[in-house]
Design an enzyme around this catalytic site. Structure first.
Site, PDB file in Angstrom:
ATOM      1  N   ARG A 156     -44.915  44.046 -27.026  1.00  0.00           N
ATOM      2  CA  ARG A 156     -45.597  43.945 -28.345  1.00  0.00           C
ATOM      3  C   ARG A 156     -46.755  44.800 -27.892  1.00  0.00           C
ATOM      4  NH1 ARG A 156     -41.817  43.575 -31.114  1.00  0.00           N
ATOM      5  NH2 ARG A 156     -41.250  41.772 -32.400  1.00  0.00           N
ATOM      6  N   GLU A 196     -50.584  50.327 -34.023  1.00  0.00           N
ATOM      7  CA  GLU A 196     -49.359  50.844 -34.744  1.00  0.00           C
ATOM      8  C   GLU A 196     -49.001  50.402 -36.176  1.00  0.00           C
ATOM      9  OE1 GLU A 196     -46.345  49.050 -31.929  1.00  0.00           O
ATOM     10  OE2 GLU A 196     -45.450  47.819 -33.771  1.00  0.00           O
ATOM     11  N   HIS A 223     -41.885  52.200 -32.404  1.00  0.00           N
ATOM     12  CA  HIS A 223     -41.218  51.044 -32.414  1.00  0.00           C
ATOM     13  C   HIS A 223     -39.726  51.106 -32.624  1.00  0.00           C
ATOM     14  CE1 HIS A 223     -42.209  46.326 -32.812  1.00  0.00           C
ATOM     15  NE2 HIS A 223     -41.061  46.207 -32.534  1.00  0.00           N
TER      16      HIS A 223
END
Ligand code: NAI
Length: 330
Positions: A235, A264, A296
């Site tokens: 994360r 992001e 991601h």
């Protein structure tokens, strides 16, 4: 069940349509993400389905309740973006996919580490440009080096095994050590300080919590070896990006490989190639020759997508049949 799927991409449609041949739910695929403005598109449906990039707030959940939509299907593992208190208050069940393919994420972590280490991203472009020189492409051999794995759950253990396969010495850190696993692969648990000091490659595989936000910061970076490779597929919030950029500028890192990063949100999963980038930190990260960013995508394999589809559609079936909801988020 009649399910409205929000924020769908081509790969969602492909895998859900294929898997739904077994389940026979009625699916409506929608391009827009779920929001207070788009929730009305789900009128007449029994459930809505969203992904990890969508915030599901009280207002949306209230609208669902008022329109008799009593099920929220998350086609992802993470649920920190859902107002669970409101869901409980409105008696809306929230079901998720707790695990799909830890191998997919770990394999991406090593791919990114190696691409950044051996400057594959630069080499790819150079050769396409008829530049066959090797300047700026020097990497390090991982064989015999030390890999530090932070978080030894489903994904971290896969990554530890991959590192072992590279002939690396593997050290581990986790508040709940899995000694049987460590013995099985010939790795050992050490303190987090020791891991930071000893590792040539550090890979993050722990969840983001209140306690570990910005865990990679000025202080922890200063403990690391010069020339370390840092990988984050976990994360973005685990790393303080400004401190990371300072470290990169000070030539602390041989390579940095990020599938996730703090800034992001608002970028990932969309094609913004014609948009002027607002985040200066993201642009700064992209400017370094020894940094690789992906969007991601560590989970994105056929196997993982198929499993996400299977579990999501099965969650809907369990709800419909009044069975035990093993994947309920409470
Ligand atoms: P998991 O729950 O199986 O394992 C997490 C491990 O981290 C546990 O053993 C836990 O004890 C440990 N941990 C918790 N706090 C820690 C700390 N401060 N330091 C060290 N260890 C700590 O989770 P799993 O499935 O392995 O996933 C790991 C992370 O990967 C997830 O939290 C998620 O954020 C991320 N992820 C990223 C994806 C991507 O596409 N980039 C896809 C799926 C997951």
């Amino acid at each position: 069940m009649r399910i409205a799927f929000f924020g769908t991409k081509d790969y969602d449609r492909k895998w859900f349509t294929k898997m739904n041949e077994i389940f026979n739910h009625e699916i409506k695929y929608l391009r827009p993400r779920l929001s207070n403005e788009t929730i009305s598109l789900a009128n007449g449906y029994d459930a809505v389905c969203t992904f990890v990039d969508t915030e599901v707030n009280r207002e949306t959940l209230k609208y669902m309740k008022e329109n008799n939509i009593n099920l929220l299907l998350l086609r992802c593992a993470g649920f920190n973006n859902v107002d669970l208190n409101a869901a409980k208050e409105y008696d809306i069940k929230v079901l998720r996919v707790p695990a799909y393919s830890p191998y997919a994420v770990a394999e991406h972590a090593m791919s990114l580490a190696m691409a950044a280490n051996r400057r594959i991203h630069k080499a790819y472009n150079k050769v396409r440009d008829n530049d066959y020189s090797l300047i700026g492409l020097d990497g390090v051999t991982l064989y015999g080096k030390t890999a530090g794995i932070i978080g030894t759950g489903k994904i971290g253990t896969c990554m530890a095994k991959i590192c072992k396969g590279f002939g690396m010495n593997v050290i581990l850190s986790d508040p709940y050590p899995n000694e049987a696993f460590a013995n099985e692969i010939g790795a050992k648990y050490v303190s987090i300080e020791e891991l930071l000091k000893e590792s040539d490659l550090i890979s993050l595989h722990c969840p983001l919590t209140k306690d570990n936000e910005d865990f990679i910061n000025k202080e922890t970076i200063s403990l690391m070896k010069d020339g370390v490779i840092l990988v984050n597929t976990s994360r973005g919030g685990l790393i303080n990006t400004e401190d990371l950029i300072d470290g990169i500028k000070a030539e602390k890192f041989h390579a940095v490989a990020l599938d996730v990063y703090k800034e992001e949100d608002g970028l990932v999963f969309d094609d913004l190639s014609n948009v002027i980038l607002e985040h200066t930190t993201t642009a700064r990260l992209l400017s370094f020759p020894n940094v690789i960013l992906t969007s991601h995508q560590a989970f994105l394999t056929n196997e993982a997508l198929s499993e996400i589809a299977r579990v999501t559609l099965d969650n809907a079936k369990m709800f419909e049949e009044g069975k035990d909801l093993i994947n309920e988020v409470k």
